[in-house]
Design a protein around this motif. Structure first.
Motif, short mmCIF file in Angstrom:
data_model
loop_
_atom_site.label_atom_id
_atom_site.label_comp_id
_atom_site.label_asym_id
_atom_site.label_seq_id
_atom_site.Cartn_x
_atom_site.Cartn_y
_atom_site.Cartn_z
N VAL A 79 -6.88 6.65 -6.94
CA VAL A 79 -5.51 6.48 -7.63
C VAL A 79 -5.10 6.29 -5.99
N VAL A 80 -4.92 5.33 -5.54
CA VAL A 80 -4.19 5.90 -4.43
C VAL A 80 -2.18 5.51 -5.01
N GLY A 81 -1.19 6.47 -5.27
CA GLY A 81 -0.09 6.31 -4.85
C GLY A 81 0.41 5.34 -4.01
N VAL A 82 1.50 4.85 -3.83
CA VAL A 82 2.06 4.09 -2.57
C VAL A 82 3.94 3.82 -3.23
N ALA A 83 4.21 4.12 -2.38
CA ALA A 83 6.07 4.07 -2.72
C ALA A 83 6.53 2.20 -3.45
N ALA A 84 7.11 1.86 -4.31
CA ALA A 84 7.07 0.72 -4.58
C ALA A 84 8.27 -0.14 -3.43
N GLY A 85 7.96 -1.48 -2.86
CA GLY A 85 8.37 -1.67 -1.45
C GLY A 85 8.13 -1.55 -0.46
N SER A 86 7.03 -0.54 0.25
CA SER A 86 6.26 0.29 1.13
C SER A 86 5.30 -1.24 1.82
N PRO A 87 5.10 -1.14 3.01
CA PRO A 87 3.91 -1.94 3.13
C PRO A 87 3.19 -1.88 2.63
N GLY A 88 2.31 -0.34 1.94
CA GLY A 88 1.50 -0.09 1.60
C GLY A 88 1.28 -0.71 0.22
N GLU A 89 2.14 -1.23 -0.43
CA GLU A 89 2.05 -2.43 -1.82
C GLU A 89 1.75 -3.42 -1.60
N LEU A 90 1.27 -3.92 -0.30
CA LEU A 90 0.81 -5.19 -0.48
C LEU A 90 -0.48 -4.71 0.34
N SER A 91 -0.78 -4.00 1.54
CA SER A 91 -1.92 -3.33 2.27
C SER A 91 -3.17 -3.47 1.97
N VAL A 92 -2.47 -1.87 0.11
CA VAL A 92 -3.65 -1.07 -0.08
C VAL A 92 -4.54 -1.97 -1.12
N PRO A 93 -4.21 -2.95 -1.66
CA PRO A 93 -4.93 -3.72 -2.78
C PRO A 93 -5.41 -4.65 -1.58
N ALA A 94 -4.65 -5.28 -0.35
CA ALA A 94 -5.73 -6.08 0.37
C ALA A 94 -6.61 -5.33 0.66
N ALA A 95 -7.26 -4.30 0.87
CA ALA A 95 -8.35 -3.55 0.99
C ALA A 95 -9.07 -2.86 0.80
N LEU A 96 -8.77 -2.29 -0.37
CA LEU A 96 -9.82 -2.57 -1.50
C LEU A 96 -9.71 -3.58 -2.09
N ALA A 97 -9.86 -5.03 -2.46
CA ALA A 97 -10.44 -5.79 -2.68
C ALA A 97 -11.20 -6.31 -1.55
N GLU A 98 -11.56 -6.13 -0.43
CA GLU A 98 -12.62 -6.38 0.91
C GLU A 98 -13.34 -5.51 0.76
N ARG A 99 -13.60 -3.59 0.75
CA ARG A 99 -15.43 -3.29 0.20
C ARG A 99 -15.14 -2.69 -1.07
#
Length: 488
Positions: A125-145
């Motif tokens: 589980v990856v916890g990110v702050a709402a509205g931070s860049p990670g909110e889009l970057s992490v799901p994109a990375a998870l979808a790649e691998r």
């Protein structure tokens, strides 16, 4: 969305490739970083121990010891562990974990995946702050691998206490994102873990460091840094009127060269460790060693690695009073130090900044902060007390000027970073207030009365847990002198 700018002094490990790429997708990541070696349970624990890997989220707890505690619970209960990446960085002066999740997410996921495979984890589980860049970057990375177990992202509100480990786990479990009223170890699972499972939680930088150590091996990993604290560390160096810089430096680097590289001077004082950190005098800051051991001798802590310099042309007490009010409003309001001690101290700082304090106010504030230390349900009162008490010492001359005269005459320029005003504030209309004093009875956590029976502050931040009392106060004020104004 603007991504944090990155620099390095000496080795580029966590920041490798970021001088050529805004973000390392999986293809760029595999070009920059060699393949990740596999490891079994005992091998990974031995690696973390030999590399001296410690947490980079503030406490500096040894990673191997934390992992062994979670695995011992997993062995005893038969429940597989859960791996949690804490990227819920609620510290306004820190951007290092946001930077990693936004610009180099696969390096963080490498560390989490390595542990998940070695420890037989049930989930990442990856916890990110709402509205931070990670909110889009992490799901994109998870979808790649592909990962050794299911993985998901959980967004939590961007509040200071959201990054506390217990608060994040409660958020993952669907509960209010606030520290648990009673302390419980995540490793134990039954009380403090995700879905009552043994949980291994570390912040984003720690997982990235694990991936670096696995690729280099313990000897090469320790080629930089100190004997006790090998490797590099990430700092967030805040610049007035400019965005923060995330700087990778070897552990034990002197602070002076870091400030020089970022075009900064120590000014009136330097804050090390963010808003749960400590203030240093300029002469001490220049030669301070950026390691836990190096800063401990100065009564400071590296914490989350946030650095802020205070220029000479701003009022230190005004700056600190603004942060004190914000920290008091950011608390969960679950224990005495947060409900009474921090608001009391914030009010005292506001009076000092306005040169309107009685001589006893300073000692009252010190007493409230001293009582807050080690008395809270989480580390928020302790860290806030350290921030404010060291400020009173480092800026003692300014305190004396504000106590005995009209103040320093400098405006508070807002150099200490704070998020845009959110939530609610109570505002007192002096033209209506007649000194009934009912407000202090209805909302003692919000309103304090001065020696003549009038509120000591005209603007009071209202935390979410205080809104019920604030609304009751507004509705029952006999003079209709108080209103609740919302921001954001």
């Amino acid at each position: 969305m603007t991504l944090p700018e990155v620099r390095r002094l000496d080795s580029a490990r966590l920041t490798a490739g970021l001088d050529h790429h805004q973000r390392l997708d999986l293809a760029a990541h595999t070009d920059v970083h060699p393949p990740l070696p596999r490891s079994d349970r005992d091998g990974l624990l031995a690696l973390a121990e030999a590399a001296g890997l410690s947490g980079r989220g503030g406490a500096g707890f040894p990673f191997a010891r934390k992992a062994r505690a979670a695995l011992a619970t997993a062995d005893r209960t038969g429940a597989p562990p859960v791996i949690v990446v804490n990227g819920a960085e609620g510290e306004p002066a820190s951007a290092k974990d946001k930077m990693l999740l936004a610009r180099s997410p696969h390096l963080v996921l490498d560390g989490a995946a390595l542990a998940a495979a070695a420890f037989g984890a049930e989930e990442i589980v990856v916890g990110v702050a709402a509205g931070s860049p990670g909110e889009l970057s992490v799901p994109a990375a998870l979808a790649e691998r592909e990962l050794p177990c299911p993985a998901r992202t959980v967004c939590v509100p961007e509040r200071f206490v959201s990054g506390e480990s217990g608060a994040l786990i409660r958020g993952i479990n669907g509960l209010p994102v606030a520290p648990a009223p009673l302390k419980a170890r995540a490793a134990d699972g039954a009380e403090g873990g995700v879905r009552r499972r043994p949980t291994l939680l570390s912040n984003a930088e720690t997982w990235a460091q694990l991936a670096i150590a696995a690729r280099l091996g313990p000897d090469a990993y320790a080629a930089v840094g100190t004997a006790d604290e090998p490797g590099t560390t990430l700092l967030t160096v805040n610049r007035p009127a400019a965005g923060p810089l995330v700087v990778e430096v070897p552990a034990g680097t002197r602070l002076g060269p870091v400030l020089d590289a970022c075009g900064l001077q120590p000014g009136a004082g330097v804050l090390v460790g963010g808003y749960h950190g400590a203030w240093l005098r300029p002469q001490d800051a220049v030669d301070a060693l950026l390691s836990r051991a190096g800063l401990a001798g100065l009564g400071a802590t590296l914490g989350a690695g946030a650095i802020v310099t205070l220029p000479d042309d701003t009022c230190p007490l005004g700056e600190i009073a603004q942060v004190a009010a914000w920290l008091a409003a950011e608390s969960a309001g679950q224990c005495g130090p947060c409900k009474r001690g921090l608001p009391h101290a914030a009010e005292a700082l506001a009076l000092l900044a306005a040169a309107a304090a009685e001589p006893t106010v300073l000692e009252d504030a010190r007493s409230a902060l001293g009582a807050a230390q080690a008395g809270g349900a989480c580390s928020h009162p302790d860290g806030t007390a350290r921030f404010l008490l060291t400020a009173l010492d480092v800026f003692a001359e300014d305190v004396e000027i504000h106590l005995t005269g009209p103040g320093c005459g400098r405006p508070a320029r807002g150099v200490l970073p704070l998020p845009p005003a959110q939530g609610a504030r109570l505002e007192v209309d002096w033209s209506r207030c007649t000194g009934h004093g009912l407000c202090a009875v209805l909302a003692p956590d919000l309103i304090r009365l001065g020696p003549h029976g009038y509120p000591t502050s005209t603007t009071v931040p209202v935390a979410p847990w205080q809104e019920h009392d604030a609304r009751r106060l507004v509705s029952q004020c006999p003079a209709l002198a108080v209103r609740l104004r919302r921001h954001g």
